[in-house]
Design a protein around this motif. Structure first.
Motif, short mmCIF file in Angstrom:
data_model
loop_
_atom_site.label_atom_id
_atom_site.label_comp_id
_atom_site.label_asym_id
_atom_site.label_seq_id
_atom_site.Cartn_x
_atom_site.Cartn_y
_atom_site.Cartn_z
N GLN A 115 0.82 -1.20 0.00
CA GLN A 115 0.00 0.00 0.00
C GLN A 115 0.86 1.26 0.00
O GLN A 115 0.55 2.23 -0.67
N VAL A 116 1.96 1.24 0.75
CA VAL A 116 2.86 2.39 0.79
C VAL A 116 3.47 2.61 -0.59
O VAL A 116 3.51 3.72 -1.10
N THR A 117 3.93 1.54 -1.22
CA THR A 117 4.50 1.64 -2.55
C THR A 117 3.47 2.16 -3.54
O THR A 117 3.76 3.01 -4.37
N ALA A 118 2.24 1.68 -3.44
CA ALA A 118 1.17 2.15 -4.32
C ALA A 118 0.90 3.63 -4.09
O ALA A 118 0.66 4.38 -5.04
N ASN A 119 0.93 4.07 -2.83
CA ASN A 119 0.71 5.49 -2.53
C ASN A 119 1.78 6.37 -3.18
O ASN A 119 1.48 7.41 -3.74
N TYR A 120 3.04 5.95 -3.07
CA TYR A 120 4.12 6.72 -3.69
C TYR A 120 3.97 6.74 -5.21
O TYR A 120 4.21 7.76 -5.85
N ARG A 121 3.58 5.65 -5.79
CA ARG A 121 3.37 5.60 -7.24
C ARG A 121 2.22 6.51 -7.64
O ARG A 121 2.27 7.17 -8.67
N PHE A 122 1.17 6.51 -6.83
CA PHE A 122 0.02 7.36 -7.10
C PHE A 122 0.41 8.84 -7.08
O PHE A 122 0.09 9.59 -8.00
N VAL A 123 1.15 9.24 -6.05
CA VAL A 123 1.59 10.63 -5.93
C VAL A 123 2.49 10.99 -7.11
O VAL A 123 2.35 12.06 -7.72
N GLY A 124 3.40 10.11 -7.45
CA GLY A 124 4.30 10.36 -8.58
C GLY A 124 3.55 10.49 -9.89
O GLY A 124 3.84 11.38 -10.70
N ALA A 125 2.57 9.63 -10.11
CA ALA A 125 1.78 9.68 -11.34
C ALA A 125 0.97 10.97 -11.40
O ALA A 125 0.85 11.59 -12.46
N TYR A 126 0.41 11.40 -10.27
CA TYR A 126 -0.35 12.65 -10.28
C TYR A 126 0.54 13.86 -10.54
O TYR A 126 0.15 14.80 -11.22
N GLN A 127 1.77 13.82 -10.02
CA GLN A 127 2.72 14.90 -10.32
C GLN A 127 3.02 14.93 -11.82
O GLN A 127 3.13 16.00 -12.42
N GLU A 128 3.13 13.77 -12.42
CA GLU A 128 3.38 13.70 -13.86
C GLU A 128 2.18 14.22 -14.65
O GLU A 128 2.34 14.90 -15.67
N MET B 133 2.09 18.69 -29.97
CA MET B 133 2.39 18.78 -28.53
C MET B 133 1.14 18.50 -27.70
O MET B 133 1.21 17.86 -26.66
N SER B 134 -0.01 18.97 -28.17
CA SER B 134 -1.27 18.69 -27.46
C SER B 134 -1.60 17.20 -27.51
O SER B 134 -2.06 16.62 -26.52
N TYR B 135 -1.36 16.59 -28.66
CA TYR B 135 -1.60 15.15 -28.82
C TYR B 135 -0.70 14.36 -27.88
O TYR B 135 -1.16 13.46 -27.17
N LYS B 136 0.58 14.71 -27.86
CA LYS B 136 1.54 14.01 -26.98
C LYS B 136 1.11 14.13 -25.52
O LYS B 136 1.08 13.13 -24.78
N ALA B 137 0.74 15.33 -25.10
CA ALA B 137 0.33 15.54 -23.71
C ALA B 137 -0.94 14.76 -23.39
O ALA B 137 -1.04 14.14 -22.33
N GLU B 138 -1.92 14.76 -24.29
CA GLU B 138 -3.17 14.03 -24.03
C GLU B 138 -2.92 12.53 -23.94
O GLU B 138 -3.51 11.85 -23.10
N MET B 139 -2.08 12.01 -24.79
CA MET B 139 -1.78 10.58 -24.73
C MET B 139 -1.09 10.22 -23.42
O MET B 139 -1.39 9.20 -22.80
N ALA B 140 -0.17 11.07 -22.97
CA ALA B 140 0.51 10.83 -21.70
C ALA B 140 -0.47 10.92 -20.53
O ALA B 140 -0.46 10.08 -19.63
N ILE B 141 -1.34 11.93 -20.55
CA ILE B 141 -2.33 12.10 -19.48
C ILE B 141 -3.28 10.90 -19.46
O ILE B 141 -3.60 10.38 -18.39
N THR B 142 -3.72 10.46 -20.62
CA THR B 142 -4.62 9.31 -20.70
C THR B 142 -3.95 8.07 -20.12
O THR B 142 -4.57 7.33 -19.35
N ASN B 143 -2.72 7.83 -20.48
CA ASN B 143 -1.99 6.68 -19.97
C ASN B 143 -1.80 6.77 -18.45
O ASN B 143 -2.01 5.79 -17.73
N LEU B 144 -1.44 7.94 -17.97
CA LEU B 144 -1.26 8.12 -16.53
C LEU B 144 -2.58 7.97 -15.78
O LEU B 144 -2.62 7.37 -14.69
N ARG B 145 -3.66 8.47 -16.35
CA ARG B 145 -4.96 8.33 -15.67
C ARG B 145 -5.42 6.88 -15.65
O ARG B 145 -6.08 6.44 -14.70
N ARG B 146 -5.08 6.12 -16.67
CA ARG B 146 -5.38 4.69 -16.68
C ARG B 146 -4.63 4.01 -15.52
O ARG B 146 -5.17 3.18 -14.80
N PHE B 147 -3.36 4.39 -15.34
CA PHE B 147 -2.55 3.86 -14.24
C PHE B 147 -3.15 4.27 -12.89
O PHE B 147 -3.27 3.44 -11.98
N LEU B 148 -3.53 5.54 -12.76
CA LEU B 148 -4.13 6.02 -11.51
C LEU B 148 -5.44 5.29 -11.22
O LEU B 148 -5.74 4.99 -10.06
#
Length: 188
Positions: free
Chosen positions: A5-18, A75-90
């Motif tokens: 759970q601690v590891t997941a919390n750190y990953r969550f915080v890191g993903a949200y920062q990204e 640049m907008s496409y790249k950012a949206e794809m990254a955000i989508t991938n990160l939100r899937r992870f979150l």
């Protein structure tokens, strides 16, 4: 609290920062685009006929407007794809240990995600409007200031206009890439 759970919390915080970094990058791309368009317009005006000794190949300069809007779209496409991938992870992290849905889940709950996507779509529509306006002003100013050059070589305007339309179309298409969670059926 277990180590997982601690590891997941750190990953969550890191993903949200990204995610926040990617959102900031989208804003920076808009700023860069506006700077590029204003610089191109200034160059068009500064180089108008009668201010330089030799005729300039201004047709090349006009291609800068669709290049700038293509930059913004990519640049907008790249950012949206990254955000989508990160939100899937979150979303995956939000569902860990929350099988009963006791904790609210911003990324795992479709109603929250859809509203977040709608808010971010305003950025895409604003970028498309800005790109359409920037290209129109740039191309029309070039044709108005340099009618002889563009009458001799209209292909530069047609190429610039076509690329501009494609880049604006891409900006309008990007919202379709936004993350929407699928309902978790519990079969992981």
């Amino acid at each position: 609290m277990s180590e997982a759970q601690v590891t997941a919390n750190y990953r969550f915080v890191g993903a949200y920062q990204e995610v926040n970094t990617r959102i900031a990058q989208r804003q920076q791309a808009l700023t860069i685009y506006v700077s590029m368009v204003l610089s191109l317009l200034a160059a068009l005006v500064a180089l108008k006929p009668g201010t330089a000794g030799a005729p300039l190949p201004i047709q090349w300069l006009v291609l800068g407007f669709p290049v700038a809007s293509t930059f913004l779209a990519l640049m907008s496409y790249k950012a949206e794809m990254a955000i989508t991938n990160l939100r899937r992870f979150l979303c995956t992290l939000e569902r860990l240990g929350n099988d009963n849905g006791a904790l609210p889940s911003y990324n795992a709950n479709a109603s929250w995600s859809i509203n977040a996507n709608r808010a971010r779509q305003m950025q895409d529509y604003a970028a498309a409007l800005l790109a359409a306006g920037g290209n129109a002003v740039g191309l029309l100013a070039a044709v108005k200031i340099y009618p002889v050059q563009f009458a001799e070589s209209p292909s530069a305007c047609w190429i610039a206009g076509t690329v501009a339309v494609v880049s604006v179309g891409l900006l309008l298409w990007i919202p379709r890439l936004s993350f929407i969670p699928v309902e978790d059926d519990g079969s992981r």
